[in-house]
Every structure is written in C-alpha cells, then in structure tokens.
Design an enzyme around this catalytic site. Structure first.
Site, PDB file in Angstrom:
ATOM      1  N   LYS A 152      29.555  22.219  47.172  1.00  0.00           N
ATOM      2  CA  LYS A 152      29.367  22.284  48.634  1.00  0.00           C
ATOM      3  C   LYS A 152      28.817  23.640  49.040  1.00  0.00           C
ATOM      4  CE  LYS A 152      33.536  21.439  50.078  1.00  0.00           C
ATOM      5  NZ  LYS A 152      34.433  20.982  49.018  1.00  0.00           N
ATOM      6  N   HIS A 201      31.706  47.906  42.988  1.00  0.00           N
ATOM      7  CA  HIS A 201      31.207  46.652  42.410  1.00  0.00           C
ATOM      8  C   HIS A 201      29.775  46.394  42.876  1.00  0.00           C
ATOM      9  CE1 HIS A 201      35.148  44.933  41.032  1.00  0.00           C
ATOM     10  NE2 HIS A 201      35.592  45.829  41.896  1.00  0.00           N
ATOM     11  N   ILE A 233      45.729  16.258  52.171  1.00  0.00           N
ATOM     12  CA  ILE A 233      46.631  16.494  53.315  1.00  0.00           C
ATOM     13  C   ILE A 233      46.317  17.854  53.938  1.00  0.00           C
ATOM     14  CG2 ILE A 233      49.044  16.963  53.943  1.00  0.00           C
ATOM     15  CD1 ILE A 233      49.856  14.837  51.896  1.00  0.00           C
ATOM     16  N   CYS A 281      34.095  49.067  37.774  1.00  0.00           N
ATOM     17  CA  CYS A 281      35.456  49.242  38.297  1.00  0.00           C
ATOM     18  C   CYS A 281      36.436  49.538  37.159  1.00  0.00           C
ATOM     19  CB  CYS A 281      35.877  48.066  39.160  1.00  0.00           C
ATOM     20  SG  CYS A 281      37.129  48.567  40.351  1.00  0.00           S
ATOM     21  N   LEU A 282      37.271  48.580  36.744  1.00  0.00           N
ATOM     22  CA  LEU A 282      38.152  48.875  35.617  1.00  0.00           C
ATOM     23  C   LEU A 282      37.329  49.252  34.381  1.00  0.00           C
ATOM     24  CD1 LEU A 282      41.067  48.930  34.499  1.00  0.00           C
ATOM     25  CD2 LEU A 282      40.750  46.562  33.815  1.00  0.00           C
ATOM     26  N   GLU A 324      31.482  25.335  55.835  1.00  0.00           N
ATOM     27  CA  GLU A 324      31.864  24.531  54.672  1.00  0.00           C
ATOM     28  C   GLU A 324      33.375  24.337  54.706  1.00  0.00           C
ATOM     29  OE1 GLU A 324      31.035  26.564  50.964  1.00  0.00           O
ATOM     30  OE2 GLU A 324      32.224  25.105  49.846  1.00  0.00           O
ATOM     31  N   GLU A 382      27.821  44.288  41.829  1.00  0.00           N
ATOM     32  CA  GLU A 382      27.481  42.861  41.736  1.00  0.00           C
ATOM     33  C   GLU A 382      27.629  42.140  43.078  1.00  0.00           C
ATOM     34  OE1 GLU A 382      30.156  44.286  40.486  1.00  0.00           O
ATOM     35  OE2 GLU A 382      31.924  42.983  40.483  1.00  0.00           O
ATOM     36  N   GLY A 427      38.938  44.426  36.366  1.00  0.00           N
ATOM     37  CA  GLY A 427      40.184  43.713  36.091  1.00  0.00           C
ATOM     38  C   GLY A 427      41.411  44.503  36.505  1.00  0.00           C
ATOM     39  N   THR A 459      28.020   3.516  43.455  1.00  0.00           N
ATOM     40  CA  THR A 459      28.100   4.132  44.786  1.00  0.00           C
ATOM     41  C   THR A 459      29.437   3.866  45.484  1.00  0.00           C
ATOM     42  OG1 THR A 459      27.187   2.207  45.913  1.00  0.00           O
ATOM     43  CG2 THR A 459      25.608   3.843  45.108  1.00  0.00           C
ATOM     44  N   LYS A 460      30.300   3.086  44.860  1.00  0.00           N
ATOM     45  CA  LYS A 460      31.567   2.727  45.527  1.00  0.00           C
ATOM     46  C   LYS A 460      32.390   3.952  45.927  1.00  0.00           C
ATOM     47  CE  LYS A 460      32.869  -1.300  45.570  1.00  0.00           C
ATOM     48  NZ  LYS A 460      32.263  -2.327  46.423  1.00  0.00           N
TER      49      LYS A 460
HETATM   50  N1  GLN Z   1      42.815  47.772  38.398  1.00  0.00           N
HETATM   51  C1  GLN Z   1      41.934  48.812  38.791  1.00  0.00           C
HETATM   52  C2  GLN Z   1      42.319  49.440  40.129  1.00  0.00           C
HETATM   53  O1  GLN Z   1      43.011  48.825  40.900  1.00  0.00           O
HETATM   54  C3  GLN Z   1      40.493  48.321  38.829  1.00  0.00           C
HETATM   55  C4  GLN Z   1      40.261  47.203  39.796  1.00  0.00           C
HETATM   56  C5  GLN Z   1      38.995  46.437  39.553  1.00  0.00           C
HETATM   57  O2  GLN Z   1      38.445  46.435  38.456  1.00  0.00           O
HETATM   58  N2  GLN Z   1      38.521  45.730  40.565  1.00  0.00           N
HETATM   59  O3  GLN Z   1      41.929  50.526  40.416  1.00  0.00           O
END
Ligand code: GLN
Length: 533
Positions: free
Chosen positions: A19, A508, A150, A382-383, A142, A510, A355, A189-190
C-alpha cells in the site's frame, strides 16, 4: 486554489501488498503533473509511535526532520516524492487516544461521555485535515492493516464519514491480491470480491481498485471484478510484480491511474507528464551490467525491512554509479577475528549498520578492524560509527577495554558516552536525540569534498555520542573528527584520511536519500567501493 482532495488507500485480502508503494507511486504521478502532494500513514496500533518497537515487530524505524520516529512507509513517501514528511504524516491509534484522553482530563468534554464515535473519529478526521492547512492539493492517506481488522475500524469509519462530508473531493482506493492457483491454472478474484464486500459493509464503496498480481490479468477477469465490485472497468488497475518498486509509478501511469483520479475529483487531466528524471534513473538501472559488492554488517540482516533506508540508499547510489548492487547481508553475530577474512575478502565495500545493545558488537568490531587494516572502503552509520571509534581506541590508541557506556557502564575508557542531556531521562519513548541537526564540516576533509559545502543537515536517532575528552588523542593518531554540531560541539563525523574511504557518521544519511536526489555520502562510498575492486 481549488479545494484539497483527499485520497484514502486501504488494503484487503493479505497484508504486505505494498500500500505504501502504491500510495507513493500515485503521489509521484500527481506531483509530476504539478500538484502539491503529501502522503500520511495511519497505523492502528496503540503505541504512540514505532520508536520503541524492535525490528522483528516493525522493520526499520524511520525518522522525520522534525524528530518523529515513524513508520518505514514514510521513507518510501520521501524517496518517491523527494519532499520531507513530518510528525503530522504518521498517526497511530495511540496518539489519537492520547490526545482525546488529554482533552478529557482538561475538561474539554465536560458533562459528556467520551466515545469512539464521535470523539475518536473526530480526532482522526482532524489529523487528516491538519495536513491540508499546508496548502496541499492532494493529501493521500494510507490506512495501515487490512480491512476487517478490529483495530482499524475507527479509521475506516472516519474515512466513511469524510467521504460523505467531502463528496467529490474524496476518493477511496482499495488494494487487493489476486492469487494464482497452480492446480487450477487460474487467477482467482473471489478474495477481492469478499474484501470489497467487507469494505462496503463498513459503508465505503471504493472508487478505484488496484489488484496486485504476479502476472498480467486478462480483460475478462478485470470486467468480472468491475461487475462484482461496482467499479468501472477502467478504474480497475493492475499492479503486476516488477523487478523494482521504482517501476510501480510507470506501471500505474500506463494504466492512467493518475488521470482517472483527476477525472473523478473533477480536475482537468491534460497531457501525461514525461517523468524524465525518473525514467532516466530506471534506464540507468536497466543498463547497468557490472556489479558492486557491498557487505552490510548488522544483527537484523535476516529481516527484510530492518535496514530499508540503507538498502534503498545503496541501491540508488549503485545506480548513479551505473552498477548493479550486489548486497551481501552479513550477520554481525557470525563474524569473528578468525572468519572475518573469509567473509569479507570479496566485498568491494563494507557498511556497518546502526543498532542498539551489545548483541553483535564484537562482529562489528572485527569487521571494522579488518576494513581498516586492509584498507577496504568502510562506512559506519550511527552505532557503526561508534564501533569505528571503539575499534580505533582499542587497537590503535591501545586503550584496552575502551567501550561505549551503552555496552559497559564501567568501561575503563568511555570513548562513547551518554549525552549530558540524556542522563536524567526516564521515559524511553521519543526521548533520543531525534531529527535533523546542523553539522559543520571541516574544510579540506574528504567529507567536505563529498558534500561540497560546509554546513549540512542530517537526521539523528541516538542517545550516546563520541566523548570529546578523547578527541585530541584520536586526531593525533589519524582518526579525524571532521564534522561537528556548531551549537553543542558534538562530533557527528569521523574519518581516517590516510585510508581510501573510511567514514563514520553519528547521523543517519540514509533517511534523506531519494531517487532524484541520492545522498552524496552513499554515492561516494559506492564509487570508492567500485574503484577498490
Ligand atoms: N545505540 C546507539 C545510541 O543510542 C546508536 C543508535 C543507532 O545506531 N541508531 O547512541
């Protein structure tokens, strides 16, 4: 300006039909015709936002510029439309109830019984209309989940009311699945008929149906669906499986879905736009023959959606480098110093994923050490960046046991530490450093060359940071802190200039890489990986 038009996209039969992609694709087509379009997502769960859900429950958590932890579909909306979303673009049942309950406590409903109808539905409708205030011609909404759940009933009821109130300015698009039954050698299609019936029982007649199928359906089937579902045959659109989600707008455009929407909402369709940039992108993807091999190191690699924005950013970057992306998902828990060479030797570049928590950290550190010692292009996000810092401290600066206080509060060298303003925070939800922040880049650094400017804005989601007490030692040994927040002095980017491409970002990148505007760091990383082949 004409009235804002509202389009609701619901789904039936099964979940995961796309969607979000259909909404983003329709949005793209309307945008290409010069309309101002925004897309929002309603999620029928009780969490206030997905920020505290782990990727097993919910896939990636996306972050908007204004610091909202959001559903990953907002990532699709931004990648397709190339415009930022905000907190107002993602609303959960939890947020709706929270607002209503807060109002009840304040006495806003004094004397009244607070009920799902009208109070919850009114709050849902208010959130739909809130976006129109920003002068959008189209607000596409969306509805998460599958019709019949429910949980989503109050949202569907709100759509019913809005359709009644808005008349021609409101359209309902319903996405269903048409399965192929191999034994019967037939498409069925049901389930679609039943799903539409369910919607009709809830008071909604869809205006447009989008049928997700593996292969093109014949016109007899389309006419059958039209007849049973009270939808004209030209409003039954097929969304056939395609090799990339970025082809979906073209698939829908070929069937005039955007023109049908305009006609139904009383707007003049005019000629179909070229979508030149978009098609160029697809052409480059189709023309690419050589590959670039990227190893993505993370602990959620077995989950399809856990690193969605990173996957898409790498794909975009590969296409802008005229390469096919050959993405290798490498589980960080399965890497160690003795197998790292075997696992990463063939990679042209290595990306170490974001992470939380200790699990998989040792594998990330092994991967980073391997990349650093063998001068393989390496990107830490990040991490991933924090692990680059920890690895450098331990193995270059000789700080035995250096760590992040996230992993070990009593580490002898706390090279990554909790931010000062995080220390007194008790609530876990929405309390990280979130959203877009300024970052000043040091002139002459590799990253400066990549962005081509001194001041950038990128999005964050973390509690821990580079510990500035150690900054001088890192720089003297060759890991440079080349990006920092101009207000707080927090380190946002590290790089090792003596290596080919070794960059870590606390933010980040990305989250803001789009089809027509790929993030420069990703493009540069993939380019370095290709050159490293
Ligand atoms: N765990 C790490 C922090 O909180 C990195 C967080 C992450 O990678 N988004 O700083």
């Amino acid at each position: 300006m004409a009235d804002t038009k509202y389009i609701f996209v619901s789904g039936g039969v099964v979940s995961s039909l796309g969607k979000g992609i259909v909404s983003a694709s329709l949005g793209k087509l309307l945008q290409a015709r010069g309309y101002n379009v925004t897309i929002q997502k309603f999620d029928p769960y009780i969490n206030i936002d997905p920020g505290t859900l782990n990727p097993y429950e919910h896939g990636e958590c996306y972050v908007t510029v204004d610091g909202h932890e959001a559903d990953l579909d907002l990532g699709h909306y931004e990648r397709f439309l190339n415009i930022p979303t905000t907190r107002a673009n993602n609303v959960t049942t939890g947020r709706i109830y929270q607002t209503v309950i807060d109002k009840e406590r304040k006495g806003d409903y004094l004397g009244k019984t607070v009920q799902v109808i009208p109070h919850i539905t009114d709050e849902i409708k208010r959130n739909v209309k809130l976006l129109a205030k920003n002068k959008f011609d189209f607000v596409i909404t969306e509805i998460g989940g599958t019709v019949g759940d429910i949980e989503s009933l109050p949202f569907i009821e709100s759509v019913r009311q809005l359709k009644w109130e808005l008349g021609k300015n409101c359209l309902c698009v319903h996405l269903t699945y048409v399965p192929y039954i191999a034994a019967a050698k037939e498409y069925k299609t049901k389930p679609t008929q039943h799903s539409v019936k369910q919607l009709q029982e809830l008071g909604i007649q869809p205006d447009i149906l989008v049928l997700r199928t593996e292969r093109l359906l014949n016109q007899d089937l389309i006419r059958k669906v039209a007849l049973f579902c009270n939808v004209s045959a030209d409003s039954v659109i097929q969304s056939v499986d395609v090799p990339t989600i970025y082809e979906v707008p073209i698939v829908l455009q070929r069937q005039d879905m955007d023109a049908i929407v305009l006609k139904k909402t009383g707007l003049d369709a005019g000629s179909t736009p070229e979508m030149e940039k978009w098609k160029n992108f697809l052409q480059r993807k189709a023309d690419a023959t050589e590959t670039v091999k990227i190893g993505l190191v993370g602990k959620y690699v077995e989950l399809q959606d856990a690193y969605k924005s990173i996957d898409e950013s790498l794909l975009q970057a590969a296409i802008y480098n005229d390469r096919k992306l050959d993405l290798h998902l490498i589980h960080s828990e399965k890497i160690n110093d003795s197998n790292v060479d075997e696992l990463l030797r063939d990679m042209d570049g290595i990306l170490v994923a974001p992470g939380f928590g200790q699990r998989g950290i040792d594998g990330k550190l092994s991967a980073i050490r391997y990349a650093r010692e063998n001068d393989k292009p390496c990107f830490g996000v990040c991490l991933g960046m924090q692990c680059m810092v920890i690895e450098f401290a331990r193995n270059v600066l000789g700080m035995k046991g250096a760590n992040s206080t996230e992993m070990e509060q009593t580490a002898p060298y706390k090279v990554i530490d909790l931010m000062e303003d995080q220390k007194n925070i008790i609530n876990m939800g929405g309390s990280m450093r979130l959203g877009a922040y300024d970052c000043a880049i040091r002139k002459g650094s590799r990253v400066y060359g990549i962005y081509g400017k001194e001041l950038i804005q990128e999005r964050h989601r973390h509690r821990f940071e580079f510990n500035n007490e150690y900054r001088r030692q890192f720089e003297e040994a060759g890991m440079m802190c080349v990006g920092e927040n101009p207000d707080s002095g927090l380190v946002e980017i590290v790089e090792i200039p003596s290596l080919k491409w070794f960059i870590g970002t606390q933010y980040h990148p990305e989250y803001n890489s789009t089809v027509v505007n790929p993030n420069p760091l990703f493009v540069s990383f993939v380019k370095a990986a290709i050159e490293n082949k």
